[in-house]
Design an enzyme around this catalytic site. Structure first.
Site: not given
Ligand code: G6Q
Length: 541
Positions: A203, A264-265, A350, A501
């Protein structure tokens, strides 16, 4: 959580604490029917729970007191309910199949963009599957390597395994997430560069693990194929960040977009699902979206007493907060769903692993439970012992299908007989008298007695199809949302992940610098671990 209603629920639990699930069945011949709901191809039998009609009525009051109806509408209509990130939460727009549907964020309809990306993904997936899109040397693409982590990995990895019966078997999908080079190296050992497409899924397009893996994969590909020009035929991106995608060297014409209102999730039905779409084809992917959408519509419109996600959420709260269960198990009786519990771990933990309420105040009640599980029947030969006879209460969701994709002999009947029998054994147990009647010697009776009264939900669908799969994922998404509303926490941010991170970035330079870290830069323990690591690698300590 509404205190007035909650204290009534606590009083009800106290008053009925000696009434077992067995007693409840004995006093109500219609109980199984009363506590069964249907939605989007799924049947949920929740009769084997520690509930009476009165318990359910009180739990439903809790949902009402949390203004759940309004909260659901806010989510579906694009309000910025992810307040700590000032974002709308619109994964439901990604699968909105209503013809001509409009969903607005900041006054702009997001649906044309959603449809355009789906069409772009479909065209790309088709051309790849038909061998029109080929690699740099003219060879067909036979391997897809998705590079992403967390929400950009777990969903597509789980779903690609789940829907394998619908896949094009000549295309193999691999998922590389860990920054541990072993995963990338072992994957690259199995593929030929000329036949491999890398999907860099991120993302933000800044995530350490993903960018490290993507750069190493790019170097490998250029080395193997002998030309930088090969990159554009072998790398595509899925991201919200066009600038970083271009900076990495991927033509943004080969970027599949999604938006900041997709968490993301919750992103599997977005472009993050590209590897899945390549695997099962655009038509099956759209069937999956339709399955999601059916569950979305059920969730949005069904009365709470017949609303599957709401009912499951309320039961979860009853056990977490009323019976103090710390965890729950999800037990799919289908090998294709082997990764589903791991996927749910992120989705639930999460989302609801939060310790402050929406006003930023520390909560004084339990929120997100630990979720875990493995496919049946494997789990039966491992951890079910603790569920049956241990001291902890572990509510379980059993998930099964009436038909198998692999109908060999009587395997499937045996599989499902185990599923049904386990839920019965957990609910009704085996009394000491029943053991004695079987001739169990008196000294062994305590060991062979099962007290029962262990709660379970059973989810059953005809078969594991794209549509039932989509509906199942949506069911858990919405269940988790409802719990977040009742606990009055924010389910759609993840500041704990952000922390990770940043932290590693502080330590990284100290692992390879010529000079050891100055005293006091790290805490004592971290400092000594860093020095131990440096010493083993021949660096100054
Ligand atoms: C999901 C979280 C986390 C995220 C990853 C990857 O809801 O935010 O799991 O998906 O940290 O992030 P990127 O897609 O930005 O690489």
């Amino acid at each position: 959580m509404d205190r007035t209603v909650w204290s009534k629920i606590e009083a009800e639990i106290e008053a009925t604490k000696n009434v077992t699930i067995g007693d409840l069945f004995a006093s109500d011949p219609k109980r199984a029917r009363r506590f069964t709901v249907e939605a989007a191809g799924w049947t949920l039998d929740y009769s084997k729970n520690r509930i009476s009609q009165n318990t359910m009525d009180l739990l439903l009051e809790l949902a009402k007191a949390a203004n759940l109806k309004d909260e659901i509408e806010k989510m579906f209509s694009g309000e910025k309910i992810n307040r700590t990130e000032n974002r709308a939460v619109l994964h439901t727009a990604l699968r909105n199949c209503a013809p001509g549907a409009q969903v607005f964020v900041d006054g702009a309809d997001v649906m044309p963009g959603v449809r355009a990306v789906l069409d772009k993904m479909s065209a790309f997936a088709d051309s790849l599957r038909k061998g029109v899109w080929r690699g740099f040397t003219g060879k067909r693409i036979r391997n897809i390597v998705n590079i992403g982590i967390g929400g950009s990995d777990l969903g597509p990895a789980m779903a690609t395994a789940a829907l394998a019966p619908y896949s094009k078997r000549s295309i193999h999908c691999f998922f590389v997430s860990n920054v541990d080079a072993t995963q990338l190296a072992e994957t690259l050992r199995q593929v030929k560069a000329a036949e491999t497409l890398f999907i860099v899924a991120s993302k933000t397009f800044t995530t350490l693990e993903t960018m490290t893996n993507a750069r190493s994969a790019r170097e490998w590909l250029v080395r193997e194929l002998g030309s930088e020009e090969a990159v554009s035929r072998h790398f595509v991106a899925v991201s919200t960040n066009a600038g970083e995608v271009a900076a990495f060297g991927i033509d943004t014409a080969n970027m599949f977009e999604f938006w900041d209102w997709v968490g993301g999730r919750y992103s599997l039905p977005s472009a993050i699902g590209l590897p899945l779409m390549i695997s099962i084809g655009p038509s099956n992917f759209r069937k999956m979206l339709r399955g999601y959408w059916r569950m979305d519509m059920h969730f949005r419109t069904a009365p709470f007493s017949r609303n599957m996600p709401v009912v499951m959420a309320l039961l979860g709260i009853l056990y977490s907060n009323g019976w103090h269960a710390d965890s729950y198990a999800v037990l799919p009786y289908d090998q294709y769903l082997a990764r589903f519990p791991a996927y749910l771990q992120q989705l639930d933990m999460e989302s609801n692993g939060k310790g402050v309420d929406r006003d930023g105040k520390k909560v004084d009640y339990a929120t997100g439970p630990v979720e875990w599980g493995e496919p049946g029947t494997n789990g039966q030969h491992a951890f079910y012992q603790l569920i049956h006879q241990g001291t902890r209460l572990i509510p379980c969701d059993f998930i099964g299908f009436c038909r198998s994709h692999n109908p060999i002999g009587d395997h499937h009947d045996k599989l499902c007989a185990n599923l049904f029998a386990q839920t019965a054994a957990l609910a009704f147990g085996k009394s000491a008298d029943a053991c004695r009647a079987e001739g169990v010697p008196e000294e062994l009776v305590p060991f062979k007695t099962f007290e029962g009264n262990r709660p379970t939900n059973t989810l059953l669908a005809d078969e594991l199809s794209p549509a039932t799969f989509g509906a199942l994922v949506a069911l858990y998404e919405h269940k988790i949302f409802v719990q977040g509303v009742i606990w009055n926490i924010f389910s759609f941010d993840q500041w704990g992940v952000q922390l990770g991170k940043v932290l590693a970035g502080n330590v990284l330079p100290a692992l390879s610098s010529a000079e050891p870290p100055a005293a006091g830069v790290f805490d004592q323990s971290t400092d000594s671990l860093v020095r131990r690591y440096r010493a083993a690698r021949g660096l100054a300590v």
